[in-house]
Design an enzyme around this catalytic site. Structure first.
Site, PDB file in Angstrom:
ATOM      1  N   GLY A  59       0.835  -1.206   0.000  1.00  0.00           N
ATOM      2  CA  GLY A  59       0.000   0.000   0.000  1.00  0.00           C
ATOM      3  C   GLY A  59       0.861   1.242   0.000  1.00  0.00           C
ATOM      4  O   GLY A  59       2.054   1.187   0.317  1.00  0.00           O
ATOM      5  N   CYS A  86       5.235  -6.085   1.800  1.00  0.00           N
ATOM      6  CA  CYS A  86       5.648  -4.678   1.765  1.00  0.00           C
ATOM      7  C   CYS A  86       4.940  -3.878   2.867  1.00  0.00           C
ATOM      8  O   CYS A  86       5.211  -4.082   4.033  1.00  0.00           O
ATOM      9  CB  CYS A  86       5.396  -4.123   0.359  1.00  0.00           C
ATOM     10  SG  CYS A  86       6.299  -2.601   0.058  1.00  0.00           S
ATOM     11  N   TYR A  87       4.014  -3.001   2.514  1.00  0.00           N
ATOM     12  CA  TYR A  87       3.279  -2.268   3.573  1.00  0.00           C
ATOM     13  C   TYR A  87       2.657  -3.274   4.535  1.00  0.00           C
ATOM     14  O   TYR A  87       2.615  -3.045   5.750  1.00  0.00           O
ATOM     15  CB  TYR A  87       2.181  -1.400   2.937  1.00  0.00           C
ATOM     16  CG  TYR A  87       1.366  -0.617   3.938  1.00  0.00           C
ATOM     17  CD1 TYR A  87       1.817   0.613   4.419  1.00  0.00           C
ATOM     18  CD2 TYR A  87       0.149  -1.106   4.406  1.00  0.00           C
ATOM     19  CE1 TYR A  87       1.075   1.331   5.347  1.00  0.00           C
ATOM     20  CE2 TYR A  87      -0.598  -0.399   5.331  1.00  0.00           C
ATOM     21  CZ  TYR A  87      -0.126   0.825   5.795  1.00  0.00           C
ATOM     22  OH  TYR A  87      -0.866   1.532   6.716  1.00  0.00           O
ATOM     23  N   HIS A 180       7.651  -7.636  -3.469  1.00  0.00           N
ATOM     24  CA  HIS A 180       6.362  -8.048  -4.047  1.00  0.00           C
ATOM     25  C   HIS A 180       6.517  -9.371  -4.798  1.00  0.00           C
ATOM     26  O   HIS A 180       6.937  -9.367  -5.955  1.00  0.00           O
ATOM     27  CB  HIS A 180       5.850  -6.974  -5.007  1.00  0.00           C
ATOM     28  CG  HIS A 180       5.386  -5.737  -4.308  1.00  0.00           C
ATOM     29  ND1 HIS A 180       4.086  -5.568  -3.891  1.00  0.00           N
ATOM     30  CD2 HIS A 180       6.053  -4.628  -3.926  1.00  0.00           C
ATOM     31  CE1 HIS A 180       3.970  -4.404  -3.292  1.00  0.00           C
ATOM     32  NE2 HIS A 180       5.153  -3.808  -3.293  1.00  0.00           N
ATOM     33  N   GLU A 182       4.253 -11.108  -6.095  1.00  0.00           N
ATOM     34  CA  GLU A 182       3.201 -11.301  -7.095  1.00  0.00           C
ATOM     35  C   GLU A 182       3.559 -10.760  -8.469  1.00  0.00           C
ATOM     36  O   GLU A 182       2.888 -11.064  -9.446  1.00  0.00           O
ATOM     37  CB  GLU A 182       1.884 -10.657  -6.624  1.00  0.00           C
ATOM     38  CG  GLU A 182       1.908  -9.153  -6.391  1.00  0.00           C
ATOM     39  CD  GLU A 182       2.468  -8.770  -5.030  1.00  0.00           C
ATOM     40  OE1 GLU A 182       3.089  -9.611  -4.379  1.00  0.00           O
ATOM     41  OE2 GLU A 182       2.306  -7.604  -4.628  1.00  0.00           O
ATOM     42  N   ASP A 237     -17.877 -12.838 -22.702  1.00  0.00           N
ATOM     43  CA  ASP A 237     -18.514 -12.740 -21.380  1.00  0.00           C
ATOM     44  C   ASP A 237     -20.021 -12.967 -21.450  1.00  0.00           C
ATOM     45  O   ASP A 237     -20.575 -13.750 -20.667  1.00  0.00           O
ATOM     46  CB  ASP A 237     -18.251 -11.361 -20.747  1.00  0.00           C
ATOM     47  CG  ASP A 237     -16.773 -11.072 -20.611  1.00  0.00           C
ATOM     48  OD1 ASP A 237     -15.980 -12.029 -20.746  1.00  0.00           O
ATOM     49  OD2 ASP A 237     -16.409  -9.904 -20.388  1.00  0.00           O
ATOM     50  N   LYS A 379     -10.943 -12.652 -16.337  1.00  0.00           N
ATOM     51  CA  LYS A 379     -11.188 -12.890 -17.764  1.00  0.00           C
ATOM     52  C   LYS A 379     -10.706 -14.280 -18.229  1.00  0.00           C
ATOM     53  O   LYS A 379     -11.421 -14.982 -18.932  1.00  0.00           O
ATOM     54  CB  LYS A 379     -10.472 -11.803 -18.576  1.00  0.00           C
ATOM     55  CG  LYS A 379     -10.764 -11.843 -20.047  1.00  0.00           C
ATOM     56  CD  LYS A 379     -12.055 -11.153 -20.352  1.00  0.00           C
ATOM     57  CE  LYS A 379     -12.420 -11.251 -21.808  1.00  0.00           C
ATOM     58  NZ  LYS A 379     -13.679 -10.561 -22.082  1.00  0.00           N
TER      59      LYS A 379
END
Ligand code: XMP
Length: 523
Positions: A59, A86-87, A180, A182, A237, A379
């Site tokens: 964050g 992190c944060y 991070h 990710e 979709d 998606k």
């Protein structure tokens, strides 16, 4: 919060730009997770959600600041593993008795960094530090840093700017990292998440086959014996939404396909054939091309075009839907990123570049309740579900097509003649791309007809015909894009084919603008 019965992981969002990527990595591991902004997470929601593990995102704030974001303190008493990023790491340290120092000092790190292991190896780091160099590349983005660990924590990895890059309290199974894992630039990050969810006891039960069964049961329960209307555009979709609903409630579903006359060559017939004949779905083909093209006559301003199409679309949809007896529900193909966006606390107002085709206001206007069977999916998960439901791969892999259709690929005034030329030229271009095996490498490709004529010579005669622009881009999400580097041979061959096969075109340009500064569509 959702009704899903899978093992669940809760991501508490502190506003990082990349929180969605945490969810992506976890879903790839077949772990069901949800992102909730920290303000919405209370002791009660924790009890209700009953997570098997929790992740604190990064964050932009500073934990040193009075009033900065925090999770409810009950999260530490759940007895489940927690991973702070992190944060999130700094929050954990501050909350549990460690110390964090503000960023002015020399330890701020942004971008690529390398983490070294300490003596002791832990399961969270299985598969890490195996390469010859014995270190791992990670992505850092922090100003503040932890200066004293909370009681119970030890260090398991360090980097030059982050002496506490990887920390853990093994007893409580609390893990906290400064980088991070990710993001793409932490190449081995997915392994760290895999180890974390393994430690938390996730069985990887989030599969599309299971989702399909559960959603069918959930739709039946929500809808009962009422009737549902579903707008079908021919895109992935809305198609997946329709087929899933049809499996769940059969005849109680009616789809409305609004044909605005701005579709590609043979597209309307293909949609009608597939859904009506192949899937046997009740389908109203609302052919309103005269209405749309009539109202668009003489309109060349892009925003007026978009707004006209949006307004007529809603009117037409409402007219046809109103004729369906006892319709109580409207089905929409809302995806999880839209859901996150609408609850996000960090999303400020942004400048309108284009008014997107949006039917969000329809349910209230028509007094309908919503069924949104894709609202937990990303998606690529929708594509996987489409495959599970038997949609052909060629359909699932189709390039995106905008709601306003060919109108925004025809800068200037729209005429039936121009649309006819555009449809034929676009079909030749896409055929070329398929023949050269490039379709799946390209994110989106299309032709646009330019609002100008140019002089040419064909045979021994003079021509004065339209110029065409070809566009092809690579992208991940359509937010940014790069033009596709076709070979000169390909471009030459395609240009020749289009001019030979499509009357009314005598010149072809290739658009080599990236986004930004261009947008993908011309309008
Ligand atoms: P731009 O042109 O904004 O397009 O770079 C980004 C992506 O969005 C599609 N697009 C739309 N999709 N309704 C849609 O459903 C719209 O009004 C609309 N306008 C643009 C575009 O095709 C590209 O994939």
């Amino acid at each position: 919060m959702s009704q899903t019965s899978h093992d669940r992981l809760l991501i508490i969002d502190f506003g990082s730009q990349v929180t969605q990527l945490i969810a992506r990595r976890l879903r790839e591991l077949k772990v069901y997770c949800e992102i909730h902004p920290y303000q919405n997470v209370t002791a009660e929601t924790l009890r209700e959600f009953a997570p098997k593990a929790v992740i604190f995102s990064g964050g932009p704030d500073s934990v040193v600041r009075e009033g900065s974001p925090r999770p409810p303190k009950e999260v530490y008493d759940l007895g489940v593993p927690i991973l702070g990023i992190c944060y999130g790491q700094q929050v954990m340290m501050q909350d549990l008795g460690g110390m964090v120092e503000a960023g002015e000092s020399h330890t701020a790190e942004f971008g690529r960094a390398y983490v070294q292991p300490t003596e002791e190896r832990i399961d969270l780091l299985n598969g890490w530090f195996l390469e010859g160099s014995g270190r791992e590349q990670v992505w850092m983005s922090h100003g503040d840093h932890v200066s004293k660990l909370a009681p119970g924590f030890k260090v398991y990895g360090t980097s030059p700017g982050a002496p506490f890059a990887i920390t853990a309290d093994l007893e409580r199974r609390f893990y906290a990292v400064q980088f991070h894992p990710e993001v793409h630039h932490t190449p081995n990050g997915a392994t760290l998440y895999e180890n974390f969810v393994k430690d938390a006891g996730f069985s990887g039960d989030w599969t599309m086959a299971a989702y399909r069964e559960e959603m069918i049961a959930a739709i039946r329960e929500q809808v009962g014996d009422a009737h549902v209307i579903c707008g079908l555009s021919g895109g992935v979709d809305s198609s997946v939404t329709a087929i899933l609903l049809h499996e769940a409630i059969g005849e109680q579903l009616t789809c409305v396909f609004v044909d605005h006359g701005l579709l590609r060559l043979n597209e309307a017939e293909e949609v009608v054939t597939m859904f009506r004949d192949h899937y046997n779905i009740n389908l109203i083909h609302a052919d309103e091309s005269d209405l749309f093209l009539g109202e668009l006559e003489g309109v060349s301003d892009p925003e007026v075009k978009r707004k006209t199409i949006g307004r007529l679309f809603i009117d037409v949809f409402q007219k046809y839907a109103g004729e369906i007896e006892n319709a109580t529900f409207l089905a929409q193909g809302t995806l999880y990123p839209d859901v996150i966006e609408s609850v996000s606390f960090s999303g400020g107002p942004s400048v309108t570049i284009k008014s997107h085709h949006n039917v969000g206001g329809l349910p209230e206007k028509m007094g309908l309740k919503l069924v949104e069977p894709l609202r937990e999916l990303f998606k690529d998960e929708v594509r996987a579900l489409g495959t599970e439901l038997g949609l052909p791969a060629s359909f699932i892999g189709r390039h995106p097509f905008p709601g306003p259709g060919l109108a925004i690929r025809c800068p200037g005034e729209i005429t039936r003649d121009k649309l006819e030329i555009l449809r034929k030229a676009d079909a030749v271009y896409i055929d070329q791309i398929r023949k050269h095996g490039l379709y799946d490498e390209i994110w989106q490709a299309f032709a646009a007809i330019l609002p100008m004529r140019t002089v040419g010579v064909m045979g021994d005669g003079r021509t004065y015909d339209y110029a065409l622009a070809l566009r092809a881009v690579t992208s991940v999400d359509g937010m940014t894009a790069d033009y596709y580097p076709f070979s000169h041979d390909f471009l030459g061959e395609t240009s020749t084919r289009i001019i030979n096969e499509v009357r009314g075109v005598n010149r072809v340009f290739y658009d080599c603008t990236s986004k930004p500064p261009g947008t993908i569509e011309l309008e």
